[in-house]
Design an enzyme around this catalytic site. Structure first.
Site, PDB file in Angstrom:
ATOM      1  N   SER A  68       0.840  -1.195   0.000  1.00  0.00           N
ATOM      2  CA  SER A  68       0.000   0.000   0.000  1.00  0.00           C
ATOM      3  C   SER A  68       0.874   1.245   0.000  1.00  0.00           C
ATOM      4  O   SER A  68       2.094   1.159  -0.089  1.00  0.00           O
ATOM      5  CB  SER A  68      -0.884   0.012   1.243  1.00  0.00           C
ATOM      6  OG  SER A  68      -0.080   0.311   2.375  1.00  0.00           O
ATOM      7  N   LYS A  69       0.200   2.382   0.142  1.00  0.00           N
ATOM      8  CA  LYS A  69       0.903   3.671   0.169  1.00  0.00           C
ATOM      9  C   LYS A  69       1.946   3.715   1.280  1.00  0.00           C
ATOM     10  O   LYS A  69       2.932   4.411   1.179  1.00  0.00           O
ATOM     11  CB  LYS A  69      -0.106   4.801   0.402  1.00  0.00           C
ATOM     12  CG  LYS A  69      -0.932   5.114  -0.817  1.00  0.00           C
ATOM     13  CD  LYS A  69      -1.302   6.595  -0.830  1.00  0.00           C
ATOM     14  CE  LYS A  69      -2.203   6.928  -1.991  1.00  0.00           C
ATOM     15  NZ  LYS A  69      -3.604   6.552  -1.735  1.00  0.00           N
ATOM     16  N   ARG A  70       1.677   2.982   2.355  1.00  0.00           N
ATOM     17  CA  ARG A  70       2.624   2.984   3.470  1.00  0.00           C
ATOM     18  C   ARG A  70       4.012   2.507   3.040  1.00  0.00           C
ATOM     19  O   ARG A  70       5.015   2.814   3.669  1.00  0.00           O
ATOM     20  CB  ARG A  70       2.129   2.081   4.602  1.00  0.00           C
ATOM     21  CG  ARG A  70       1.143   2.756   5.541  1.00  0.00           C
ATOM     22  CD  ARG A  70       0.624   1.774   6.559  1.00  0.00           C
ATOM     23  NE  ARG A  70      -0.060   0.669   5.899  1.00  0.00           N
ATOM     24  CZ  ARG A  70       0.306  -0.586   5.937  1.00  0.00           C
ATOM     25  NH1 ARG A  70       1.348  -0.927   6.642  1.00  0.00           N
ATOM     26  NH2 ARG A  70      -0.373  -1.505   5.290  1.00  0.00           N
TER      27      ARG A  70
END
Ligand code: GLU
Ligand code: ZN
Length: 494
Positions: free
Chosen positions: A264-266
């Site tokens: 994900s964006k993380r």
């Protein structure tokens, strides 16, 4: 397990334009495309833009751009420059909704009592969910509007409530199907729920529009990420309710980040365009994507052009999660960079050089030779400008550590003055002669070769590492090299 693929499959990539084209989406697009290419089937792009709040034009554009950059052409669907191709359009769901394409199916399901109006408010649904949690039941809609009388409905309407339409899920039995990757799957119907088909705004939901369109567009295989696996029994029941034969499903394994959680964006992961900015070659990223959840029996890593579509087979897809490994991706990109000719490398590197303002106005042949000097080393195209910029600067940016370590040696000024004289006088300013001069100088002054080579390199490039020294000097040219050696000699004598 069923692996039988009917003649001429029709498959689709059906992104929701609510963000970038991310790695998972690109992988889904690729696997569908490979399946179509391998079987002579058709690959369709359908934009699922029924989320009025989250769908954006920019995101549609980002999806087009990402797919085009990767070279994932589609046979049917929107044409980025305008219009559409294919006999099943429109290929945007919002446009399909506006055309009333979903309405006959809504009417039919309502008439047959397979769908019903639900007037519950958000507050009522929240309370229902809390109650279910208290009683340790699954927090699903309890079906309270299933049997409203016409009077009750009229009363709600009089209050100004706008209904949603829900699908009436069977209470008993189970939904079972074969997944090409996961094998037989079974879901107890009592654990499914009366999902919303049409929102209060009149727009269809994903689960509803997806089934109608997959059927109308004659999809034979639904290949998508396994984050959709819980939607599939809902969709399966809708096919059944409409009297349609469901397509064959294949759910691709989850993609995890290096820390083992869903990518994900993380993980600093946004869209495929970021990989373009970093200097990934689209063919390298494609190769890498293909191996996220798929492999050949002999675990082949690098595929020449055209080989993937030949070798790809759904039976080589695994259900266990795949891990996205940026180190491996960069390694693979380096492998692809090495497969390029010098000219191809320059062509690929040019946008990155231009962006960084490096090498502008330089003769193309020279630029080509300079960029190719370290072809063996590159992993990302975007790192090239910084590695070659000193060729084009009036003088290099000296790395203080390199100056300290090399130019501050007591013998450096003497070496550099001698080399400046030699290089000013040498007849042919070419690699071989330049090396010969440097070795002679070392002998004459009684130094080891390195004691001459190292200060030479730092003087002209500012660093201790870089391309093959004498070829680098040759490409820099006599005037510049001599000037920089004189300058460095003065600098280290100071
Ligand atoms: N619009 C859905 C998504 O982007 C597509 C799911 C599907 O392929 O059915 O996740
Ligand atoms: Zn209700």
């Amino acid at each position: 397990m069923i692996t039988l693929v009917p003649m001429k499959p029709r498959v689709r990539f059906a992104p929701s334009p609510t963000g970038y084209l991310h790695i998972g989406g690109a992988r889904t697009a690729l696997f569908n495309r490979l399946l179509a290419l391998k079987t002579g089937g058709t690959f369709v792009l359908r934009i699922e833009d029924t989320d009025e709040l989250r769908s954006t034009e920019e995101s549609v554009q980002a999806i087009f751009d990402g797919l085009q950059w990767l070279g994932f052409n589609w046979d049917e669907g929107p044409i980025p420059s305008g219009g559409e191709k294919g006999p099943f359009g429109p290929y945007f769901q919002a446009a399909r909704a506006r055309k009333g394409i979903y309405q006959p199916y809504v009417d039919k399901l309502l008439a047959e009592g397979k769908a019903y109006k639900c007037y519950c408010t958000t507050e009522e649904l929240d309370a229902m969910r809390r109650q279910a949690q208290l009683e340790k039941r699954p927090p699903r809609y309890d079906g309270r509007c299933r049997h409203l009388t016409a009077e009750q409905q009229a009363a709600f309407e009089a209050q100004g409530r706008k209904p949603v339409l829900r699908f009436r899920m069977p209470d008993d039995g189970a939904t079972e199907f074969q997944d090409l990757i996961h094998g037989p799957l079974r879901f107890e119907n009592k654990l499914l729920y009366d999902f919303i088909m049409v929102k209060a705004s009149g727009y269809p939901t994903y689960n509803f529009a997806c089934v109608i369109d997959d059927h109308l567009m004659e999809m034979t295989h639904i290949v998508r990420g396994d984050d959709h696996i819980s939607n599939t029994p809902l969709q399966y029941q809708l096919y059944k309710a409409l009297g349609w034969e469901p397509p064959i499903f294949a759910h691709l394994s989850m993609i995890l980040g290096p820390d083992g959680t869903r990518l994900s964006k993380r993980h600093g992961h946004t869209g495929v365009q970021e990989y373009r900015k970093m200097g990934l070659l689209p063919e390298a990223l494609t190769n890498y994507l293909a191996l996220l959840g798929w492999s050949t029996t002999d675990s082949q890593q690098i595929f020449v052009p055209g080989e993937l579509e030949q070798k790809f087979d759904i039976s080589g897809c695994q259900k266990s999660p795949a891990t996205f490994d940026p180190v491996k991706l960069n390694w693979m990109n380096g492998e692809y960079i090495r497969l390029l000719s010098k000219e191809q490398l320059l062509e690929r590197a040019l946008p990155y050089l231009q962006e960084a303002g490096v090498g502008t106005g330089v003769d193309k042949d020279l630029l080509c030779k300079i960029v190719a000097l370290e072809q063996e080393k590159y992993k990302l195209l975007a790192e090239i400008p910084k590695l070659v910029d000193f060729f084009f600067l009036p003088e290099p940016v000296y790395d203080p550590k390199a100056v300290e370590k090399v130019l501050k040696k007591p013998e450096a000024p003497k070496v550099l003055e001698a080399m400046a004289r030699r290089y000013a006088a040498v007849k042919d300013f070419n690699e071989v002669e330049l090396e010969r001069e440097a070795r002679e100088c070392a002998k004459e002054l009684g130094f080891k070769a390195g004691q001459v080579f190292h200060p030479l390199r730092v003087s002209v490039s500012g660093r201790t590492e870089g391309p093959t020294l004498f070829r680098m000097l040759e490409y820099m040219g006599r005037d510049k090299v001599v000037k920089l050696l004189q300058k460095a000699a003065a600098l280290c004598a100071a």
